[in-house]
Design an enzyme around this catalytic site. Sequence first.
Site, mmCIF file in Angstrom:
data_model
loop_
_atom_site.group_PDB
_atom_site.id
_atom_site.type_symbol
_atom_site.label_atom_id
_atom_site.label_comp_id
_atom_site.label_asym_id
_atom_site.label_seq_id
_atom_site.Cartn_x
_atom_site.Cartn_y
_atom_site.Cartn_z
ATOM 1 N N PRO A 295 7.380 -4.743 -2.332
ATOM 2 C CA PRO A 295 8.231 -5.697 -3.042
ATOM 3 C C PRO A 295 7.749 -7.147 -2.984
ATOM 4 C CG PRO A 295 9.285 -4.940 -1.027
ATOM 5 C CD PRO A 295 8.088 -4.063 -1.247
ATOM 6 N N ASN A 296 7.941 -7.797 -4.097
ATOM 7 C CA ASN A 296 7.644 -9.230 -4.300
ATOM 8 C C ASN A 296 6.161 -9.533 -4.476
ATOM 9 O OD1 ASN A 296 10.404 -10.332 -4.104
ATOM 10 N ND2 ASN A 296 10.295 -9.532 -2.021
ATOM 11 N N ARG B 82 4.678 -17.131 -5.957
ATOM 12 C CA ARG B 82 5.428 -16.978 -4.706
ATOM 13 C C ARG B 82 4.649 -17.616 -3.539
ATOM 14 N NH1 ARG B 82 5.613 -11.463 -1.155
ATOM 15 N NH2 ARG B 82 7.095 -12.190 0.394
ATOM 16 N N TYR C 93 0.374 -17.091 0.389
ATOM 17 C CA TYR C 93 -0.216 -15.886 -0.204
ATOM 18 C C TYR C 93 -1.374 -16.165 -1.160
ATOM 19 C CZ TYR C 93 3.943 -13.751 1.782
ATOM 20 O OH TYR C 93 4.900 -13.317 2.661
ATOM 21 N N ASN D 134 -0.086 -2.207 1.173
ATOM 22 C CA ASN D 134 0.571 -3.448 1.604
ATOM 23 C C ASN D 134 2.076 -3.205 1.437
ATOM 24 O OD1 ASN D 134 1.715 -5.903 2.083
ATOM 25 N ND2 ASN D 134 0.155 -7.086 0.976
ATOM 26 N N ALA E 108 7.628 -6.601 2.695
ATOM 27 C CA ALA E 108 8.739 -6.705 3.665
ATOM 28 C C ALA E 108 9.146 -5.341 4.232
ATOM 29 C CB ALA E 108 9.939 -7.387 3.011
ATOM 30 N N HIS F 244 8.464 -4.207 7.943
ATOM 31 C CA HIS F 244 9.196 -4.595 9.142
ATOM 32 C C HIS F 244 10.437 -3.761 9.416
ATOM 33 C CE1 HIS F 244 6.359 -7.792 8.727
ATOM 34 N NE2 HIS F 244 6.901 -8.201 7.580
ATOM 35 N N ASP G 68 7.882 7.216 7.617
ATOM 36 C CA ASP G 68 7.831 8.681 7.626
ATOM 37 C C ASP G 68 6.908 9.200 6.528
ATOM 38 O OD1 ASP G 68 9.516 8.775 9.790
ATOM 39 O OD2 ASP G 68 11.301 9.379 8.653
ATOM 40 N N GLU H 208 -3.204 -0.160 6.483
ATOM 41 C CA GLU H 208 -2.152 -1.151 6.226
ATOM 42 C C GLU H 208 -2.837 -2.500 6.023
ATOM 43 O OE1 GLU H 208 0.523 -1.600 9.542
ATOM 44 O OE2 GLU H 208 1.537 -3.315 8.633
ATOM 45 N N HIS I 10 -2.343 -6.775 4.861
ATOM 46 C CA HIS I 10 -1.491 -7.935 4.580
ATOM 47 C C HIS I 10 -2.368 -9.099 4.169
ATOM 48 C CE1 HIS I 10 2.003 -5.938 6.205
ATOM 49 N NE2 HIS I 10 1.232 -5.519 7.197
ATOM 50 N N ARG J 243 3.441 -15.504 12.069
ATOM 51 C CA ARG J 243 4.546 -16.043 11.265
ATOM 52 C C ARG J 243 5.887 -15.835 11.986
ATOM 53 N NH1 ARG J 243 4.080 -13.888 5.422
ATOM 54 N NH2 ARG J 243 5.592 -15.588 5.098
ATOM 55 N N ARG K 99 8.584 -10.819 11.466
ATOM 56 C CA ARG K 99 7.386 -10.208 10.857
ATOM 57 C C ARG K 99 6.426 -9.651 11.905
ATOM 58 N NH1 ARG K 99 7.732 -11.981 5.459
ATOM 59 N NH2 ARG K 99 8.719 -14.015 5.300
HETATM 60 C C1 DQA Z 1 2.951 -9.461 3.480
HETATM 61 C C2 DQA Z 1 3.614 -9.968 4.771
HETATM 62 C C3 DQA Z 1 5.074 -9.539 4.819
HETATM 63 O O1 DQA Z 1 5.684 -10.037 6.007
HETATM 64 C C4 DQA Z 1 5.834 -10.101 3.633
HETATM 65 O O2 DQA Z 1 7.165 -9.617 3.638
HETATM 66 C C5 DQA Z 1 5.166 -9.817 2.329
HETATM 67 C C6 DQA Z 1 3.714 -9.908 2.243
HETATM 68 C C7 DQA Z 1 1.505 -9.993 3.331
HETATM 69 O O3 DQA Z 1 0.761 -9.429 2.539
HETATM 70 O O4 DQA Z 1 1.135 -10.970 3.991
HETATM 71 O O5 DQA Z 1 5.824 -9.645 1.307
HETATM 72 O O6 DQA Z 1 2.884 -8.046 3.534
#
Ligand code: DQA
Length: 143
Positions: A10-11, A18, A23, A74, A77, A80, A87, A101, A103, A110, A114
């Site tokens: 998400p996002n 953003r 980012y 990735n 959020a 966390h 799962d 994984e 980021h 941060r 997180r």
């Molecule tokens: C993120 C880090 C996460 O804490 C955050 O919620 C994101 C982006 C990153 O790529 O740095 O949305 O996964």
Amino acid sequence: MTRVLVLNGPNLGRLGVREPEVYGSATFTELAAQVAAWGSDLGLEVDVRQTDDESELVGWLHEAVDARTDVVLNPAAFTHYSYALRDAAAQVTKGGLRLVEVHLSNPAAREEFRHNSVIGGVATGTVAGFGVGSYRLALEALA
Ligand code: DQA
């Protein structure tokens, strides 16, 4: 060509607008094109996707298991707190596939919330803090 699913939570579709100081300024479309180009340099056929929907992300991980495809994830959020995603990620790695994984930022440097990843414990490995370069490092690990 080896296929890799590059899944984004998400996002991340809001990249570019953003919090660019956290980012970076690349949009998600630019990130996807860059990741696909790096993949093809490395001999990987990369399928880059993004969703804000937890159930869609879980479904894509099931698809990876069924299609025997390694994953770069990735979880944004969901990293966390999503035990559903954990799962599903566990089915990937316990099924003998690899899941990296990634980021863009370094969550450990941060806010406190997180610092914990519920995904890290079932991932093959984690790359964080290198901006879009985190994805390249993940693809290199898989290649
Ligand atoms: C993120 C880090 C996460 O804490 C955050 O919620 C994101 C982006 C990153 O790529 O740095 O949305 O996964």
